[in-house]
Scaffold this motif. Structure first.
Motif, PDB file in Angstrom:
ATOM      1  N   HIS A 102       0.817  -1.214   0.000  1.00 41.41           N
ATOM      2  CA  HIS A 102       0.000   0.000   0.000  1.00 41.41           C
ATOM      3  C   HIS A 102       0.847   1.260   0.000  1.00 41.41           C
ATOM      4  CE1 HIS A 102       1.010  -0.689   4.226  1.00 41.41           C
ATOM      5  NE2 HIS A 102       0.953   0.626   4.348  1.00 41.41           N
ATOM      6  N   GLY A 103       2.062   1.151   0.577  1.00 43.53           N
ATOM      7  CA  GLY A 103       2.890   2.337   0.749  1.00 43.53           C
ATOM      8  C   GLY A 103       3.356   2.953  -0.547  1.00 43.53           C
ATOM      9  N   LEU A 104       3.512   2.152  -1.605  1.00 50.93           N
ATOM     10  CA  LEU A 104       3.955   2.708  -2.877  1.00 50.93           C
ATOM     11  C   LEU A 104       3.014   3.817  -3.351  1.00 50.93           C
ATOM     12  CD1 LEU A 104       4.990  -0.592  -4.701  1.00 50.93           C
ATOM     13  CD2 LEU A 104       6.508   1.200  -3.841  1.00 50.93           C
ATOM     14  N   VAL A 130      -6.075  -1.284  -0.644  1.00 50.54           N
ATOM     15  CA  VAL A 130      -4.943  -2.217  -0.710  1.00 50.54           C
ATOM     16  C   VAL A 130      -4.453  -2.530   0.696  1.00 50.54           C
ATOM     17  CG1 VAL A 130      -2.567  -2.526  -1.499  1.00 50.54           C
ATOM     18  CG2 VAL A 130      -4.255  -1.455  -3.013  1.00 50.54           C
ATOM     19  N   GLU A 131      -4.335  -1.486   1.516  1.00 52.26           N
ATOM     20  CA  GLU A 131      -3.860  -1.702   2.882  1.00 52.26           C
ATOM     21  C   GLU A 131      -4.854  -2.512   3.702  1.00 52.26           C
ATOM     22  OE1 GLU A 131      -1.851   0.893   6.529  1.00 52.26           O
ATOM     23  OE2 GLU A 131      -2.586   1.890   4.715  1.00 52.26           O
ATOM     24  N   GLY A 132      -6.138  -2.286   3.449  1.00 53.39           N
ATOM     25  CA  GLY A 132      -7.146  -2.971   4.236  1.00 53.39           C
ATOM     26  C   GLY A 132      -7.405  -4.402   3.823  1.00 53.39           C
ATOM     27  N   PHE A 133      -7.184  -4.729   2.543  1.00 57.67           N
ATOM     28  CA  PHE A 133      -7.550  -6.058   2.062  1.00 57.67           C
ATOM     29  C   PHE A 133      -6.389  -6.863   1.479  1.00 57.67           C
ATOM     30  CE2 PHE A 133     -11.482  -3.608   1.921  1.00 57.67           C
ATOM     31  CZ  PHE A 133     -12.363  -4.474   2.560  1.00 57.67           C
ATOM     32  N   VAL A 134      -5.248  -6.208   1.237  1.00 57.61           N
ATOM     33  CA  VAL A 134      -4.116  -6.913   0.638  1.00 57.61           C
ATOM     34  C   VAL A 134      -2.951  -7.034   1.602  1.00 57.61           C
ATOM     35  CG1 VAL A 134      -2.410  -6.876  -1.234  1.00 57.61           C
ATOM     36  CG2 VAL A 134      -4.783  -6.225  -1.699  1.00 57.61           C
TER      37      VAL A 134
END
Length: 329
Positions: free
Chosen positions: A213-215, A271-275
């Motif tokens: 997610h950070g990207l 992305v951060e929440g589900f990946v």
């Protein structure tokens, strides 16, 4: 004034104007007639209101003029067309115009984060400043990974937090120093955590959990900081425009950037929440994050580049914003 006689004299003109407003298409002569009758009926309405304010006549003429005015001015574009134009032209153009600012901010923030991380990882004094040994152990081995709890609720919390950081950079842009402060704090925090994880042999955990997610998330924050600084610079160096005009133009484009980043941060939040915290292979998580980042920059460079080459700036249209007063530079 006898209102009945007044109505009888002008009724044919009113009926003709009503007929023209109902037609789907008008030729040149009919369009000219529509304008002439509109002006005439406007005079009739003014006369009726002042000399004999009969409610029925005033209401009839008012409604007739509203329809005629709409016919003369033409219909507005459907709202969805405005949304599509904003997403495909205005927003990418605004982002494209600050791309070099964004790249410069990204490079500077990464340098700060890396230097901070190396310092924490190699300097015992800096590592001790991160907390007690027991706190560090608990954070590295448990808290850091447990933070990424999969689910919609977590994604919403993340989006709200990042949204607030981005809007701080944008809203405080006029000060010049506030975006720098927010970016500095963000870079130092990320670097410090990475350094602490590295000092405890968990750098791989740090990278595999922050990269998906950070990207996109960090890129959005850097772009927000760049937008705020660009806004400040438009006051320092307005170019051929007056400072007030330059600030107004960049301020409107700044709002466009803010809305665009809200969407980008929503994607990174998903992305951060589900990946990030899911059971997927670590490499697949990073691939998903890289695709999200690539899509963002493709959006900026492909659509934004095309829009800017066509003369777009991310600002309102000339009709909406008004003409610019150019000054000697």
């Amino acid at each position: 004034m006898d209102i009945d006689a007044f109505t009888a004299v002008h009724a044919k003109e009113w009926d003709r104007l009503a007929e023209l407003t109902r037609r789907r298409r008008l030729d040149g002569a009919e369009a000219d007639e529509l304008v002439r009758l509109y002006q005439a009926v406007a005079t009739h309405l003014s006369t009726a209101r002042s000399a004999a304010p009969d409610p029925a006549v005033v209401t009839r003429l008012s409604e007739l003029l509203v329809r005629a005015r709409a016919k003369i001015a033409g219909s507005h574009e459907p709202a969805w067309r405005g949304v599509v134009r904003f997403a495909m032209v205005t927003a990418p153009a605004a982002l494209y115009r600050i791309r070099w600012w964004a790249h410069a901010v990204t490079a500077a923030a990464l340098v700060v984060a890396v230097i901070t991380g190396v310092n924490v990882a190699t300097d015992p004094e800096a590592l001790r400043a991160m907390g007690t040994p027991s706190f560090q152990e608990q954070y590295v081995e448990q808290a850091f990974a447990e933070y990424y709890d999969p689910g919609a609720g977590f994604a919403g919390v993340v989006w709200t937090n990042n949204f607030w950081i981005a809007w701080q950079c944008i809203g405080g842009g006029i000060t010049g120093f506030f975006p720098l402060y927010v970016l500095w704090q963000n870079a130092v925090t990320v670097g410090s955590i990475g350094g602490m994880m590295a000092a405890h042999g968990e750098l791989d955990t740090f990278l595999t959990l922050i990269a998906p997610h950070g990207l996109l998330e960090l890129t959005a924050i850097f772009v927000a900081g760049a937008a705020g600084l660009r806004f400040f610079w438009s006051w320092i160096d307005p170019g051929p425009l007056r400072r007030s005009t330059s600030l107004a133009r960049e301020g409107r484009a700044l709002i466009t950037v803010a809305i665009s980043l809200t969407v980008a941060l929503g994607v990174s939040g998903l992305v951060e929440g589900f990946v990030t915290g899911s059971s997927m292979f670590w490499w697949l998580k990073i691939v998903i994050g890289a695709i999200a980042l690539a899509a963002f920059w493709a959006y900026v460079y492909v659509l934004g580049g095309r829009a800017v080459r066509d003369g777009e700036t991310g600002d309102l249209s000339a009709d909406e914003a008004g003409a610019y007063a150019v000054t000697a530079g």
